[in-house]
Design a protein around this motif. Structure first.
Motif, PDB file in Angstrom:
ATOM      1  N   PHE A  83      42.052  67.954  65.262  1.00  0.00           N
ATOM      2  CA  PHE A  83      40.650  68.442  65.657  1.00  0.00           C
ATOM      3  C   PHE A  83      40.135  67.111  65.700  1.00  0.00           C
ATOM      4  CE2 PHE A  83      42.335  71.528  62.565  1.00  0.00           C
ATOM      5  CZ  PHE A  83      42.039  72.655  62.831  1.00  0.00           C
ATOM      6  N   ALA A  84      39.340  67.221  66.763  1.00  0.00           N
ATOM      7  CA  ALA A  84      38.518  66.150  67.482  1.00  0.00           C
ATOM      8  C   ALA A  84      37.187  66.417  68.334  1.00  0.00           C
ATOM      9  CB  ALA A  84      39.383  65.141  67.968  1.00  0.00           C
ATOM     10  N   GLY A  85      36.438  65.503  68.440  1.00  0.00           N
ATOM     11  CA  GLY A  85      35.367  66.045  69.228  1.00  0.00           C
ATOM     12  C   GLY A  85      34.495  64.557  69.389  1.00  0.00           C
ATOM     13  N   ASP A  86      33.533  64.575  70.336  1.00  0.00           N
ATOM     14  CA  ASP A  86      32.668  63.462  70.601  1.00  0.00           C
ATOM     15  C   ASP A  86      31.421  63.889  71.252  1.00  0.00           C
ATOM     16  OD1 ASP A  86      33.091  62.552  73.797  1.00  0.00           O
ATOM     17  OD2 ASP A  86      34.949  63.515  72.947  1.00  0.00           O
ATOM     18  N   LEU A  87      30.578  62.760  71.750  1.00  0.00           N
ATOM     19  CA  LEU A  87      29.329  63.302  72.226  1.00  0.00           C
ATOM     20  C   LEU A  87      29.173  63.496  73.882  1.00  0.00           C
ATOM     21  CD1 LEU A  87      27.076  60.406  70.360  1.00  0.00           C
ATOM     22  CD2 LEU A  87      26.879  62.969  70.214  1.00  0.00           C
ATOM     23  N   THR A 138      37.076  61.483  65.291  1.00  0.00           N
ATOM     24  CA  THR A 138      35.910  61.516  66.104  1.00  0.00           C
ATOM     25  C   THR A 138      35.464  60.150  66.441  1.00  0.00           C
ATOM     26  OG1 THR A 138      33.493  62.360  66.617  1.00  0.00           O
ATOM     27  CG2 THR A 138      33.789  61.453  64.448  1.00  0.00           C
ATOM     28  N   SER A 139      34.454  60.037  67.559  1.00  0.00           N
ATOM     29  CA  SER A 139      33.949  58.734  68.091  1.00  0.00           C
ATOM     30  C   SER A 139      32.789  58.832  68.664  1.00  0.00           C
ATOM     31  CB  SER A 139      35.368  58.134  69.146  1.00  0.00           C
ATOM     32  OG  SER A 139      35.040  58.968  70.413  1.00  0.00           O
ATOM     33  N   SER A 140      32.164  57.619  68.756  1.00  0.00           N
ATOM     34  CA  SER A 140      30.979  57.495  69.848  1.00  0.00           C
ATOM     35  C   SER A 140      30.748  56.040  70.271  1.00  0.00           C
ATOM     36  CB  SER A 140      29.609  57.696  69.066  1.00  0.00           C
ATOM     37  OG  SER A 140      29.640  57.021  68.033  1.00  0.00           O
ATOM     38  N   GLY A 280      25.176  58.587  65.819  1.00  0.00           N
ATOM     39  CA  GLY A 280      26.407  58.935  66.686  1.00  0.00           C
ATOM     40  C   GLY A 280      27.520  59.506  65.702  1.00  0.00           C
ATOM     41  N   CYS A 281      28.482  59.986  66.412  1.00  0.00           N
ATOM     42  CA  CYS A 281      29.511  60.593  65.766  1.00  0.00           C
ATOM     43  C   CYS A 281      30.225  59.580  64.922  1.00  0.00           C
ATOM     44  CB  CYS A 281      30.602  61.110  66.541  1.00  0.00           C
ATOM     45  SG  CYS A 281      30.171  62.476  67.673  1.00  0.00           S
TER      46      CYS A 281
END
Lengths: 338, 151
Positions: A83-87, A138-140, A280-281
């Motif tokens: 499960f992952a997401g970002d901006l 997640t990352s940003s 940010g994430c």
């Protein structure tokens, strides 16, 4: 079938899935902040030898995911879900990382709330027996977010006092049905809340009502109160948003001030010229996986109410004059065996 | 229901703007004045050089100054200095022509990774474009007014 629901927005995880490993990466600026020593990897610079900021962000996410899997003594094939997401538009970083990792993937967009959103879903999968191990990440990146949402980096602009600095960082955790580590016991899923704030330089005020409503819903659903937690955490409300949250929850009869931190206020020092704080994430991701989980493992914290706040805006919506919807998801993390 | 929500929204917005940290207008104006003034002094020095050393007339010296200032703004943007000047100077570094140069060079640098056509070509004027459109547009309007009513 026995219900696992508590009240309107909360669920209880009877099998207490564990966070068996974690990993975090940050840029130079974050490493110079008060929490600098807690992060696993510090990048030498913002580009890290790649051709573009976007590639750097993909590499950051890939790196923390691989380290988290390694730290759990697993292989990619042992992980059932990612499960992952970002901006970035169409969650480019998460998609490209999933392409590399080759793990069955659910892409998420929860803006900066992605960390607890992904942990919520991973924990539900594991608790329900649909997964043995789930990877949540997640990352940003300051430079990718800045060019997408604001101005070119080299343009001479001033930040508003309520403006926030996007954290360059990524965090990942592996949630598992066996092994050692802090357990996830409850999940309170937030609703989208919008009180009509339109100022993109004031995300803290746009998200604070979402934080207040989810925290309130959690206390009402579980019958707990702030004293039941060693620490209550929000994602990236910043100094101003934090102040609003404390004030509004006070009016609702919950005094959280003495046990409440906001990741956006913690990650940078006052002298780092970031105005209201970080966002940010990556902000709640690295503070959670780098700092809070370590404090729980060391035994300094026993029960933490962890939230990530997201401002669900797009450049199109703000240009068309729409207000900024906010959301916050909460997970309860407890030390030790259950 | 809608009225209640609207009321609640308005109340929250009022509450937020009452509590919001304010920008320090005096400090910002002072640093804008100093930075903007310094840029103009440099411009004046270049103008004088043009007049005295290259024997240019007033008009040519002004063009000469504009070209040099645009060049300096571009160079400082490329070296990563102009954004630091802008952080301190605010309007003082945006309004002079060096700021205009900065607003064109910075997106050109930023978007070069998307290629020469769709990156630099398409994005170069994202910041300066509106200024050009309405700057030239308003000069046309003023021109018409002058032509029909003043002349």
């Amino acid at each position: 079938m026995e219900s696992k629901r508590l009240g309107g927005q909360t669920i209880i995880l009877k099998n207490r899935p564990k966070i068996i490993s974690n990993s975090s990466i940050v840029g130079q600026k974050e490493s110079q902040g008060p929490l600098g020593e807690f992060f696993d990897i510090v990048m030498p610079d913002n580009l890290w030898g790649e051709d573009s900021w976007e590639k750097t962000e993909c590499r950051m996410l890939k790196e923390v995911c691989e380290r988290a899997i390694e730290g759990a003594n697993k292989k990619n094939t042992d992980i059932n879900y990612f499960f992952a997401g970002d901006l970035l538009n169409q969650i480019m970083t998460a998609n490209f990382t999933a392409r590399t990792l080759g793990i069955p993937f659910f892409g998420l967009f929860g803006a900066c709330s992605t960390m607890t959103e992904s942990i919520s879903l991973g924990a539900i999968m594991v608790d329900g027996g649909y997964a043995d191990n789930a990877l949540c990440a997640t990352s940003s990146h300051f430079c990718t977010a800045e060019r997408q949402f604001r101005y070119p980096l080299e343009q001479g602009t001033q930040m508003a006092p309520t403006g926030q600095w996007t954290v360059t960082g990524a965090g990942a955790v592996v949630v598992s049905n066996e092994g050692n580590g802090p357990s996830i016991t409850h999940i309170t899923t937030g609703k989208v809340v919008d009180y009509g704030i339109k100022d993109v330089n004031n995300m803290g005020a746009a998200m604070a009502p979402a934080a207040v409503e989810t925290i309130k819903a959690h206390f009402e659903d579980t019958g707990r109160n702030p004293q039941d937690y060693d620490l209550i955490v929000t994602g990236d409300l910043g100094r101003f948003g934090r102040e609003l949250t404390i004030d509004m929850l006070n009016k609702e009869g919950y005094d959280i001030a003495s046990r409440y931190i906001d990741c956006g206020c913690e990650i940078y020092g006052e002298e780092q010229d970031v105005q209201s704080g970080g966002s940010g994430c990556g902000c709640s991701a690295v503070v959670f996986s780098g700092f809070i989980l370590k404090k729980i493992e060391e035994g300094e914290l026993n029960r933490v109410l962890m939230g990530s706040t997201g401002a669900l805006l797009s450049t199109t919506s703000t240009q068309q004059g729409e207000s900024i919807p906010g959301i916050m998801h909460l997970v309860v993390i407890e030390k030790g065996e259950g | 229901m809608d009225a209640i929500k609207q009321n609640k929204d308005r109340e929250y917005q009022k509450y937020v703007s009452a509590k919001m940290p304010k920008t320090n207008i005096l400090r910002n104006c002072t640093s804008a004045f100093l930075v903007g003034g310094l840029i103009c002094v440099i411009g004046q020095i270049i103008l004088n050089i043009g007049r005295n050393y290259y024997n240019l007339d007033q008009n040519s010296a002004a063009t000469f100054t504009t070209i040099v200032m645009i060049f300096l703004g571009g160079i400082l943007t490329g070296l990563g200095v102009y954004d630091d000047i802008g952080k301190i100077g605010g309007a003082g570094s945006i309004v002079p022509i060096t700021g205009f140069s900065n607003s064109i060079v910075s997106p050109a640098m930023e978007f070069k990774r998307e290629g020469f056509v769709l990156g630099i070509g398409a994005k170069m004027f994202t910041v300066a474009g509106p200024v050009l459109v309405y700057g030239i547009g308003s000069s046309v309007v003023v021109g018409f007014i002058y032509y029909f009513f003043v002349r």
